[in-house]
Design a protein around this motif. Structure first.
Motif, PDB file in Angstrom:
ATOM      1  N   ALA A  13      54.063  42.808  41.050  1.00 45.29           N
ATOM      2  CA  ALA A  13      54.308  42.738  39.781  1.00 45.29           C
ATOM      3  C   ALA A  13      53.637  41.691  39.002  1.00 45.29           C
ATOM      4  CB  ALA A  13      55.875  42.619  39.161  1.00 45.29           C
ATOM      5  N   THR A  14      53.371  40.596  39.808  1.00 43.78           N
ATOM      6  CA  THR A  14      52.671  39.471  38.792  1.00 43.78           C
ATOM      7  C   THR A  14      51.074  39.764  39.039  1.00 43.78           C
ATOM      8  OG1 THR A  14      52.518  38.041  40.901  1.00 43.78           O
ATOM      9  CG2 THR A  14      54.378  37.728  39.312  1.00 43.78           C
ATOM     10  N   LEU A  15      50.595  40.706  39.576  1.00 40.33           N
ATOM     11  CA  LEU A  15      49.153  40.743  39.995  1.00 40.33           C
ATOM     12  C   LEU A  15      48.647  41.613  38.707  1.00 40.33           C
ATOM     13  CD1 LEU A  15      48.859  41.216  43.757  1.00 40.33           C
ATOM     14  CD2 LEU A  15      48.221  39.157  42.443  1.00 40.33           C
ATOM     15  N   SER A  16      47.558  41.229  38.168  1.00 41.90           N
ATOM     16  CA  SER A  16      46.975  42.025  37.242  1.00 41.90           C
ATOM     17  C   SER A  16      46.006  43.110  37.969  1.00 41.90           C
ATOM     18  CB  SER A  16      45.877  41.124  36.457  1.00 41.90           C
ATOM     19  OG  SER A  16      44.818  40.610  37.096  1.00 41.90           O
ATOM     20  N   PRO A  17      45.492  44.045  37.182  1.00 40.41           N
ATOM     21  CA  PRO A  17      44.724  45.150  37.900  1.00 40.41           C
ATOM     22  C   PRO A  17      43.514  44.452  38.549  1.00 40.41           C
ATOM     23  CG  PRO A  17      45.577  46.005  35.884  1.00 40.41           C
ATOM     24  CD  PRO A  17      46.074  44.756  36.022  1.00 40.41           C
ATOM     25  N   ALA A  22      40.357  43.233  43.395  1.00 40.03           N
ATOM     26  CA  ALA A  22      39.399  41.957  43.837  1.00 40.03           C
ATOM     27  C   ALA A  22      39.970  41.850  45.367  1.00 40.03           C
ATOM     28  CB  ALA A  22      39.584  40.781  43.092  1.00 40.03           C
ATOM     29  N   LEU A  23      41.479  41.955  45.485  1.00 36.20           N
ATOM     30  CA  LEU A  23      42.020  41.738  46.729  1.00 36.20           C
ATOM     31  C   LEU A  23      41.828  42.811  47.405  1.00 36.20           C
ATOM     32  CD1 LEU A  23      45.562  40.021  45.919  1.00 36.20           C
ATOM     33  CD2 LEU A  23      43.645  39.029  46.776  1.00 36.20           C
ATOM     34  N   ALA A  24      41.573  44.138  47.211  1.00 40.15           N
ATOM     35  CA  ALA A  24      41.377  45.210  47.924  1.00 40.15           C
ATOM     36  C   ALA A  24      39.869  45.157  48.410  1.00 40.15           C
ATOM     37  CB  ALA A  24      41.298  46.657  47.216  1.00 40.15           C
ATOM     38  N   ARG A  25      38.866  44.742  47.570  1.00 43.96           N
ATOM     39  CA  ARG A  25      37.611  44.427  48.007  1.00 43.96           C
ATOM     40  C   ARG A  25      37.556  43.322  49.152  1.00 43.96           C
ATOM     41  NH1 ARG A  25      36.014  44.421  42.112  1.00 43.96           N
ATOM     42  NH2 ARG A  25      35.396  46.480  41.728  1.00 43.96           N
ATOM     43  N   LEU A  26      38.246  42.111  48.820  1.00 41.03           N
ATOM     44  CA  LEU A  26      38.361  41.337  49.936  1.00 41.03           C
ATOM     45  C   LEU A  26      38.888  41.929  51.223  1.00 41.03           C
ATOM     46  CD1 LEU A  26      37.652  37.979  50.456  1.00 41.03           C
ATOM     47  CD2 LEU A  26      39.805  37.837  49.821  1.00 41.03           C
ATOM     48  N   THR A  27      39.994  42.498  51.328  1.00 41.85           N
ATOM     49  CA  THR A  27      40.422  42.871  52.411  1.00 41.85           C
ATOM     50  C   THR A  27      39.564  43.926  53.322  1.00 41.85           C
ATOM     51  OG1 THR A  27      42.826  42.944  51.553  1.00 41.85           O
ATOM     52  CG2 THR A  27      42.345  44.437  53.343  1.00 41.85           C
ATOM     53  N   LYS A  77      47.108  33.544  37.047  1.00 43.62           N
ATOM     54  CA  LYS A  77      46.513  33.266  35.807  1.00 43.62           C
ATOM     55  C   LYS A  77      45.054  32.944  35.642  1.00 43.62           C
ATOM     56  CE  LYS A  77      50.684  30.464  34.839  1.00 43.62           C
ATOM     57  NZ  LYS A  77      51.237  29.110  34.552  1.00 43.62           N
ATOM     58  N   LEU A  78      44.408  33.046  36.735  1.00 46.34           N
ATOM     59  CA  LEU A  78      42.794  33.211  37.023  1.00 46.34           C
ATOM     60  C   LEU A  78      42.479  34.290  36.922  1.00 46.34           C
ATOM     61  CD1 LEU A  78      42.678  30.040  39.589  1.00 46.34           C
ATOM     62  CD2 LEU A  78      42.807  30.037  36.896  1.00 46.34           C
ATOM     63  N   GLU A  79      41.236  34.536  36.510  1.00 42.98           N
ATOM     64  CA  GLU A  79      40.226  35.907  36.622  1.00 42.98           C
ATOM     65  C   GLU A  79      39.434  35.843  37.829  1.00 42.98           C
ATOM     66  OE1 GLU A  79      37.296  38.580  34.061  1.00 42.98           O
ATOM     67  OE2 GLU A  79      37.404  36.521  33.367  1.00 42.98           O
ATOM     68  N   PRO A  80      39.605  36.884  38.764  1.00 43.48           N
ATOM     69  CA  PRO A  80      38.862  37.081  39.995  1.00 43.48           C
ATOM     70  C   PRO A  80      37.288  37.648  39.399  1.00 43.48           C
ATOM     71  CG  PRO A  80      40.282  38.547  40.037  1.00 43.48           C
ATOM     72  CD  PRO A  80      40.602  37.664  38.748  1.00 43.48           C
ATOM     73  N   GLN A  81      36.391  37.423  40.110  1.00 44.85           N
ATOM     74  CA  GLN A  81      34.918  37.936  39.431  1.00 44.85           C
ATOM     75  C   GLN A  81      33.990  37.866  40.864  1.00 44.85           C
ATOM     76  OE1 GLN A  81      34.062  34.639  36.695  1.00 44.85           O
ATOM     77  NE2 GLN A  81      31.940  34.961  37.768  1.00 44.85           N
ATOM     78  N   GLY A  82      32.992  38.833  40.896  1.00 45.79           N
ATOM     79  CA  GLY A  82      32.003  38.682  41.630  1.00 45.79           C
ATOM     80  C   GLY A  82      31.023  37.505  41.248  1.00 45.79           C
ATOM     81  N   TRP A  83      30.463  36.776  42.063  1.00 48.11           N
ATOM     82  CA  TRP A  83      29.882  35.587  41.980  1.00 48.11           C
ATOM     83  C   TRP A  83      28.460  35.214  42.743  1.00 48.11           C
ATOM     84  CZ3 TRP A  83      30.510  30.042  43.801  1.00 48.11           C
ATOM     85  CH2 TRP A  83      29.771  28.964  42.798  1.00 48.11           C
TER      86      TRP A  83
END
Length: 516
Positions: A13-17, A22-27, A77-83
């Protein structure tokens, strides 16, 4: 509702879309990387499961998951992104794996395979998320089974501590390398007694406790120093205790006591002692967040770095390019094989004659994977005898490495045991060996490939890596010149006399290998 299910639903519930994607891609990326380097992961898993030195690593994956869980609220609270700059980390990890593959060095291969996981997290999650996950990502390093390289040094340290404590306790004793002679008998600080497994497990535990229990970097550093010092000192005390008990109870009783104490009970006692000493200095409150998400978001440095975004599809393309390039280069370099001479001979040496190899105790170095092995004896007019072992490798590969662990002058399980570092010889490494019958032998080891002549295993590995990366077909040679100590005929003097008659060692090795 079970509490575990409630926690899992709460976490989702605390995870943003953005985080879910991002976690699906990382997995997916991690699954692909583990599959691509499956032989390395399988070999590591075998070491974790089968070697008592590395069984603590089985706890590292759940520890990493727990460390991430502790940070979950702030990470959300942080935004994941491709870097894009994260590709440098991926390329560096792939290069480390390639260097290990090129040198036939499992430690580097496994380090590279493991490092690709946190490196890909930096690429796929971006600098802010990577900053929040910095310690869990760094803790991946403890998945690599390292530490065997420390065994000889730890043997010597343990022996020195034990002899010092033995003298302080009033027991007369003499030390020769890793052997301690007492009135009760001869004791050896063997490889299994070096304490390496407790040291590396304690370092992993120390790093975890320093991060979780302390905020001050000075206190963290002090705790880590204690975590390193305590198991080394405790192992020396354990060795002394065995020697001391043997004086009154006998060697068999003392050995039985040592086998009972020397296990995970011993390690648990060391951990307990370290925690008791450090407890009052813990400075992190139980409700303190593990990371400061607002500070990470507001960081000017991370803000500038985060501007280098990259599309998710591009991150996967770059990841595949890095892995594919490393794999293709490794395959090409693995096919390199220098020409193998049909037959090799030990040459004549002025002033010395070939003789039947009849040592008082059989000595034969280990050279697994060598294409040719020669073992012979030379004697001079004064009766001095020198034994020569020569190995020719057309390539360096897994299971066939000159200078690999357990290879060389003192193979495990033989009649001769490593006692300590030997006398200094130019461009060589010396070792002193001994038997239980108190015979001593000096062995001087040389490695050669291309223009390199050295006794340094590190320099040999670097030269082999350069050969493989540059796709050069060059053989690797190993020469061990050895002699037994005899009354009036010290081994060191016999070896120096032989080498003086044989001429420059590099040229002599090349002649044996028919390279000249």
């Amino acid at each position: 509702m079970p509490p575990e299910l409630a926690l899992a639903r709460s976490a989702r519930a605390t995870l943003s879309p953005a985080w879910r994607v991002a976690l699906a891609r990382l997995t997916l990326a991690w699954a692909l990387l583990i599959a691509a380097f499956a032989p390395d992961w399988a070999r590591m898993a075998g070491q974790w499961w089968n070697s008592s030195t590395y069984t603590h690593i089985l706890l590292v994956p759940p520890i990493i998951a727990w460390l991430v869980w502790l940070r979950r609220v702030e990470l959300a609270k942080l935004e994941p992104q491709g870097w894009a700059p994260g590709m440098l980390a991926v390329a560096g990890a792939a290069l480390v794996w390639l260097l290990g593959a090129s040198a036939g060095l499992d430690l580097l291969r496994q380090t590279g395979a493991v490092a690709l996981l946190p490196a890909s997290a930096v690429l796929l999650l971006g600098p802010r998320a990577a900053a929040g996950l910095a310690f869990p990502l760094a803790y991946f390093a403890f998945l690599v089974p390292f530490g065997d390289e420390l065994v000889p040094a730890l043997q010597l340290v343990t022996a020195r501590l034990a002899i010092a404590l033995t003298h302080l306790s009033g027991v007369p004793a003499a030390i020769e390398g890793v052997f301690i002679q007492t009135p009760a008998g001869l004791f050896e600080v063997a490889e299994a007694c070096s304490g390496v497994k407790f040291l590396i497990a304690m370092v992993a535990f120390g790093a975890l406790a320093a991060n979780v229990c302390f905020v001050s970097w000075r206190r963290r550093a002090a705790f880590m120093a204690l975590a390193i010092f305590a198991p080394v000192l405790a192992n020396g005390v354990r060795a002394w205790g065995t020697i001391y008990l043997a004086q009154s109870l006998g060697i068999e009783a003392a050995g039985g006591f040592d086998h009972i104490v020397y296990g995970w009970i011993f390690f648990a006692a060391v951990i307990a002692a370290v925690l008791v000493v450090s407890w009052r200095f813990f400075d992190r409150a139980s409700d303190d967040p593990m990371i400061d998400a607002p500070a990470i978001t507001a960081s000017p440095v991370l803000t500038r770095l985060a501007a280098r975004r990259i599309a998710p599809a591009a991150t996967f393309a770059l990841l595949l390019v890095a892995v594919g390039t490393a794999k293709a280069w490794a395959v090409a370099s693995d096919r390199l094989t220098a020409p193998v001479p049909r037959q090799l001979f030990l040459p004549q040496v002025p002033g010395w004659q070939r003789a039947d190899y009849t040592p008082r105790v059989w000595w034969e170095p280990r050279a697994n994977g060598a294409d040719h092995r020669l073992l012979g004896r030379y004697v001079d007019g004064s009766g001095r005898a020198v034994d020569v072992f020569f190995a020719f490798y057309s390539a360096q590969r897994e299971g066939g490495e000159a200078g690999g662990f357990g290879e060389g002058a003192a193979p495990a399980g033989g009649a001769w045991t490593w006692e300590g570092v030997g006398p200094t010889f130019a461009e060589a490494h010396g070792d002193v060996l001994r038997t239980r019958g108190n015979l001593h032998r000096v062995a001087v080891t040389y490695y050669r490939t291309g223009t390199l002549i050295s006794g340094s295993n590190t320099r040999l590995k670097l030269a082999n890596i350069a050969n493989r990366l540059l796709l050069r077909e060059r053989p690797t040679l190993m020469l061990i010149v050895s002699a037994e100590d005899a009354p009036g005929a010290p081994a060191q003097a016999a070896i120096r006399a032989f080498e003086g008659s044989a001429g420059p060692v590099a040229e002599w090795m090349d002649r044996v290998a028919t390279l000249r």
